[in-house]
Design a protein around this motif. Structure first.
Motif, short mmCIF file in Angstrom:
data_model
loop_
_atom_site.label_atom_id
_atom_site.label_comp_id
_atom_site.label_asym_id
_atom_site.label_seq_id
_atom_site.Cartn_x
_atom_site.Cartn_y
_atom_site.Cartn_z
N GLU A 12 0.81 -1.23 0.00
CA GLU A 12 0.00 0.00 0.00
C GLU A 12 0.84 1.27 0.00
OE1 GLU A 12 -2.83 -0.16 3.19
OE2 GLU A 12 -4.04 -1.69 2.19
N LEU A 13 2.17 1.15 -0.07
CA LEU A 13 3.03 2.33 0.02
C LEU A 13 3.69 2.62 -1.32
CD1 LEU A 13 4.80 1.40 3.39
CD2 LEU A 13 2.76 2.79 3.10
N ASP A 17 5.34 7.80 -0.25
CA ASP A 17 5.27 7.26 1.11
C ASP A 17 6.64 6.77 1.58
OD1 ASP A 17 2.40 7.56 1.15
OD2 ASP A 17 2.30 5.80 -0.13
N MET A 20 8.88 9.79 2.23
CA MET A 20 8.46 10.48 3.46
C MET A 20 8.82 9.66 4.70
SD MET A 20 7.29 13.43 2.68
CE MET A 20 8.50 13.44 1.37
N LEU A 21 8.84 8.33 4.56
CA LEU A 21 9.28 7.49 5.69
C LEU A 21 10.76 7.73 5.96
CD1 LEU A 21 8.53 5.22 7.75
CD2 LEU A 21 9.50 3.63 6.10
N LYS A 163 -1.93 1.53 6.47
CA LYS A 163 -2.49 2.75 5.86
C LYS A 163 -2.55 3.91 6.85
CE LYS A 163 -5.40 2.40 2.25
NZ LYS A 163 -6.64 2.07 1.54
N LYS A 166 0.89 5.19 7.46
CA LYS A 166 1.36 5.84 6.23
C LYS A 166 0.82 7.27 6.11
CE LYS A 166 -0.98 5.47 2.15
NZ LYS A 166 -1.44 4.91 0.87
N ILE A 167 -0.48 7.43 6.33
CA ILE A 167 -1.10 8.76 6.20
C ILE A 167 -0.51 9.72 7.23
CG2 ILE A 167 -3.28 10.06 6.43
CD1 ILE A 167 -4.67 7.41 5.37
N GLN A 169 2.37 9.51 8.73
CA GLN A 169 3.78 9.76 8.41
C GLN A 169 3.92 10.80 7.30
OE1 GLN A 169 6.20 8.33 10.11
NE2 GLN A 169 7.82 9.37 9.02
N THR A 170 3.17 10.63 6.23
CA THR A 170 3.30 11.53 5.07
C THR A 170 2.85 12.95 5.42
OG1 THR A 170 3.02 9.65 3.57
CG2 THR A 170 2.63 11.84 2.64
N ILE A 253 5.72 -2.16 0.05
CA ILE A 253 5.94 -1.08 -0.93
C ILE A 253 5.62 -1.58 -2.34
CG2 ILE A 253 7.77 0.28 -2.02
CD1 ILE A 253 8.76 1.04 0.63
N SER A 263 13.56 5.82 -3.13
CA SER A 263 13.16 6.59 -1.94
C SER A 263 14.34 6.76 -0.98
CB SER A 263 11.95 5.96 -1.25
OG SER A 263 12.19 4.63 -0.92
#
Length: 473
Positions: A12-13, A17, A20-21, A163, A166-167, A169-170, A253, A263
């Motif tokens: 899902e990344l 993402d 940003m991680l 998810k 992820k949200i 974090q971003t 990912i 990334s």
């Protein structure tokens, strides 16, 4: 790890993402405080800037070298998997052991405490001076409870699915980047003074060390300068660490063979630019003596007061709270994937290999949470950072040398991406990192020696807990 275990993770990344991680995990509290210690060790504007630049460049070299490994093994577990493939299960176990005992959990604890330290600016009762309970030598303070609360909260959010993490974090990382860029721009436009800049660069390469007892500068050169530089680099390297977190979550990912390596490069490059610009801004706004003697090393607070006046302290406190919160979210999310992969190899508690209904290793997340929270209570997190950096560098050296081993061992394996500048840049990283390790062991043996000892205690643990058939592997 079997391929079918890998399939339980949801991809899902995306590239944003992943980047940003990397950025979010790297930028914690270091850039706001570490420059004070570097200034005291080397005493010049030129060397302060150069140390941040060198730290950034060797971090980028390491990250782009990892790109080859991440494309070869696009699985959860990242660095642990690379060490297992290049060497054996023992070396991989020692990394995982150190990772759980000190590297990841110690960093989570230290970042959590940094969050609470600045939260006390906004609400005084959160301070570490607010002692809530005493039992003999043990003292429980409000700051420790605040840091534990943030670790528990972030663990809960991440246990509900990748998810959510992820949200968070971003969004937080974008806020963090924009606020740091804002600080740099306002610093140059509102706070910069030509007189301060000229004075700082008048003897920009004249190395000195700050003697705290006499409150004066002493000239240094030769071996004392090399010692000072390596001691100063602990802070800048620690501030630039945790970039490898994206390799741990490669199982989640999209198109990992491309996106993990890309990334890694983008994230480390963005952070290096921000760090160098921030330090140039400090030198344009604050006299070097004030950088070196900033109260509690809070250089960014001093800069913000010069730029914004009294409200500057609050601005920085909020920035650091967002920064450390996002940093810990990334560390917590990534760390659990290493224990998951170890458990699948029979090298960690079996329950860590179980994914919950949200397709995340919840048991591993909570085990990490408990130990990181316990480290918050020790009050020894400052020492933990010294423990951490020596072990981190040793395993970075081993992992990057693993690229050379795997080129011989697995010449025919597909390499969608090859280490940039191979063999020269990876070898340059190994030489620089090894020199820093030796210097640290010579100058900070009391703390770094403990770090190496913690790592080595993993050897008897490995042989005592392993099934017989695995001992030779």
């Amino acid at each position: 790890m079997q391929e079918n275990d890998q399939e339980h993770f949801k991809r899902e990344l995306g590239l944003l993402d992943g980047t940003m991680l990397v950025v979010g995990s790297m930028i914690g509290s270091g850039i706001f405080i570490v420059s004070a210690d570097i200034a005291r060790q080397v005493g010049s504007a030129g060397w302060l800037t150069l140390i941040w630049l060198i730290s950034g460049l060797i971090t980028i070299i390491a990250a782009v070298s990892y790109g080859e490994l991440s494309a070869m093994f696009p699985k959860a577990g990242g660095q642990y998997v690379y060490l297992k493939e290049a060497y054996n299960k023992l070396i991989a176990f020692l990394y995982g052991w150190s990772f759980f005992a000190v590297i990841q959990t110690g960093t989570i604890a230290a970042v959590g405490v940094a969050f609470s330290k600045f939260a006390a600016y906004l609400y005084e009762p959160f301070s570490d001076e607010n002692i809530l309970y005493e039992l003999g030598a043990f003292k429980l303070n409000a700051a420790q409870l605040v840091s534990i609360f943030t670790i528990v909260l972030l663990t809960y959010i991440n246990s509900r699915g990748v998810k959510n993490g992820k949200i968070l974090q971003t969004v937080l990382t974008i806020i963090k980047i924009l606020s740091l860029l804002g600080l740099i721009v306002f610093g140059f436009t509102l706070g910069a003074k030509a007189s301060v800049w000229d004075a700082n660069w008048a003897d920009g390469w004249n190395t000195r060390v700050f003697d705290k007892e006499s409150g004066s500068w002493l000239p240094i050169g030769g071996t004392a300068l090399i010692t000072g530089i390596s001691a100063a680099m602990v802070g800048s390297l620690f501030s630039s660490d945790a970039w490898n977190g994206v390799t741990f979550i490669a199982g989640e990912i999209k198109n990992p063979k491309r996106n993990v390596g890309f990334s890694l490069f983008l994230g480390t490059f963005i952070v290096t630019i921000i760090y160098v610009l921030t330090n140039i801004m400090y030198l344009a706004v604050i006299p070097l003596d004030e950088i070196a003697t900033a109260k509690s090393d809070r250089v960014a607070v001093v800069a913000s007061q010069y730029i914004f006046g009294n409200i500057g302290t609050l601005i920085i406190a909020i920035m650091i709270m967002i920064s450390t919160f996002a940093c810990n979210n990334g560390l917590i999310m990534a760390g659990a994937r290493v224990y998951y992969t170890m458990a699948n190899d029979g090298l960690f508690f079996k329950k860590a290999a179980v994914l919950n209904s949200s397709s995340v290793p919840a048991w591993a997340l909570w085990a990490q949470c408990v130990w990181a929270s316990a480290l918050c209570l020790t009050g020894k997190y400052g020492d933990l950072l010294d423990f951490v950096i020596i072990i981190v560098l040793i395993f970075y050296i081993l992992t990057i040398y693993g690229i050379f081993i795997l080129r011989k061992k697995m010449p025919d394996v597909e390499r969608p991406y090859k280490a940039f500048g191979y063999p020269f840049l990876p070898m340059l990283y190994i030489i620089i990192a090894a020199a820093i390790c030796v210097s640290l062991l010579l100058t900070k043996f009391s703390t770094c020696g403990w770090g190496v000892l913690i790592m080595l205690t993993g050897i008897p643990v490995y042989y005592l807990t392993k099934p017989k058939e695995d001992k030779i592997s």
